[in-house]
Design a protein around this motif. Structure first.
Motif, mmCIF file in Angstrom:
data_model
loop_
_atom_site.group_PDB
_atom_site.id
_atom_site.type_symbol
_atom_site.label_atom_id
_atom_site.label_comp_id
_atom_site.label_asym_id
_atom_site.label_seq_id
_atom_site.Cartn_x
_atom_site.Cartn_y
_atom_site.Cartn_z
ATOM 1 N N ALA A 1 -4.785 1.795 4.679
ATOM 2 C CA ALA A 1 -3.954 0.460 5.029
ATOM 3 C C ALA A 1 -4.849 -0.267 6.114
ATOM 4 O O ALA A 1 -4.298 -1.539 6.310
ATOM 5 C CB ALA A 1 -2.690 1.065 5.352
ATOM 6 N N ARG B 1 -1.482 -1.045 -4.222
ATOM 7 C CA ARG B 1 -2.749 -0.278 -3.922
ATOM 8 C C ARG B 1 -2.360 1.367 -3.635
ATOM 9 O O ARG B 1 -1.662 1.344 -2.740
ATOM 10 C CB ARG B 1 -3.755 -0.939 -2.836
ATOM 11 C CG ARG B 1 -4.105 -2.137 -3.536
ATOM 12 C CD ARG B 1 -4.792 -2.874 -2.541
ATOM 13 N NE ARG B 1 -5.080 -4.192 -2.878
ATOM 14 C CZ ARG B 1 -5.550 -5.128 -1.665
ATOM 15 N NH1 ARG B 1 -5.835 -4.744 -0.669
ATOM 16 N NH2 ARG B 1 -5.632 -6.570 -2.239
ATOM 17 N N THR C 1 -4.145 3.606 -0.966
ATOM 18 C CA THR C 1 -5.358 3.682 -0.141
ATOM 19 C C THR C 1 -5.445 5.099 0.254
ATOM 20 O O THR C 1 -6.708 5.148 1.120
ATOM 21 C CB THR C 1 -4.769 2.713 0.986
ATOM 22 O OG1 THR C 1 -3.776 3.236 1.861
ATOM 23 C CG2 THR C 1 -4.704 1.258 0.721
ATOM 24 N N SER D 1 0.929 -1.187 0.016
ATOM 25 C CA SER D 1 -0.094 0.048 0.068
ATOM 26 C C SER D 1 0.799 0.920 -0.110
ATOM 27 O O SER D 1 1.884 1.329 0.733
ATOM 28 C CB SER D 1 -1.147 0.056 1.129
ATOM 29 O OG SER D 1 -0.285 0.152 2.518
#
Length: 243
Positions: A138, A125, A127, A92
């Motif tokens: 996260a 990702r 986040t 993340s």
């Protein structure tokens, strides 16, 4: 001019020491957090659980980008080691460019392991685009995706307390490092395994990422001693009335 000289000297030392390290294995001291990270890597694959690598909300476009690059180097190694797990690692980030690089790093890890077809783009990702927004996003990964370890390496401020609290509540192993003093203080108070100061940039050498990482540690030590000698020399010259 001084900055240019430092860069040239550092580059020369790095090149020479890298060549030397190829012939002589590096000897480095033990760091408890990184020793535990090796253990956690093996356990996550055996247990079929995920490792969550949090890269923080730092930008690569300013002087604080070094911690993000250190986090990416660690992510590359972790991905290669856990690519064949039932639950592959998740990364993340709190910055769009860092998120794209996280996906590219994850893919490179799968390629190095020879299982590129198993790569899933959504394991990298973004986040959130603010520090606390990123931490809140996260937290959701840790709670809902069978995570056994939170590895936090990058730019973290006080918001990292949200991640450490979630790890503690869910009995998830937490290992952290930040280039921000506020983030370091929170991690020190809430995480048993923390990397202090420049230990953040030593992760590649300890994880076996290559001789260049081990060489960078030696260059750091040499530059550190040169700074110490310069300060002592300046103090002596001032005391002796030379300057």
């Amino acid at each position: 001019m001084i900055e240019l000289i430092i860069l040239v000297v550092s580059a020369f030392l790095f090149l020479v020491i890298t060549i030397w390290k190829r012939k002589s294995p590096a000897k480095i001291r033990e760091i408890a957090a990184l020793t535990n990270l090796h253990r956690v890597l093996g356990l996550s694959v055996e247990d079929g659980t995920r490792m969550h690598v949090s890269l923080g909300s730092g930008s690569l476009l300013n002087a604080r980008g070094g911690s993000a690059l250190a986090g990416l180097a660690m992510l590359r190694h972790i991905t290669e080691q856990t690519s064949v797990s039932d639950k592959p690692s998740v990364a993340s980030a709190g910055d769009s460019a860092l998120g794209l690089l996280a996906q590219d790093t994850l893919q490179a890890g799968y390629q190095a392991a020879g299982v590129e077809e198993l790569y899933i783009p959504t394991t990298g990702r973004v986040t959130g685009l603010s520090p606390f927004g990123y931490a809140a996003g996260a937290m959701n990964i840790s709670k809902n995706e069978n995570v056994s370890a939170n590895i936090m390496v990058g730019r973290f401020g006080p918001e990292v307390a949200l991640l450490t609290d979630t790890s503690d509540r869910d009995h998830v192993i937490a290992i952290g490092a930040s280039d921000d003093l506020a983030g370091q203080s929170v991690l020190f108070a809430n995480t048993p395994d923390i990397l202090i100061g420049e230990e953040l940039f030593a992760m590649g050498a300890y994880l076996g990422a290559g001789v260049s990482h081990a060489a960078s540690l030696t260059v750091q030590d040499i530059l550190r001693w040169l700074v110490i000698l310069a300060l002592l020399g300046g103090a002596f010259a001032k005391f002796a009335g030379i300057i």
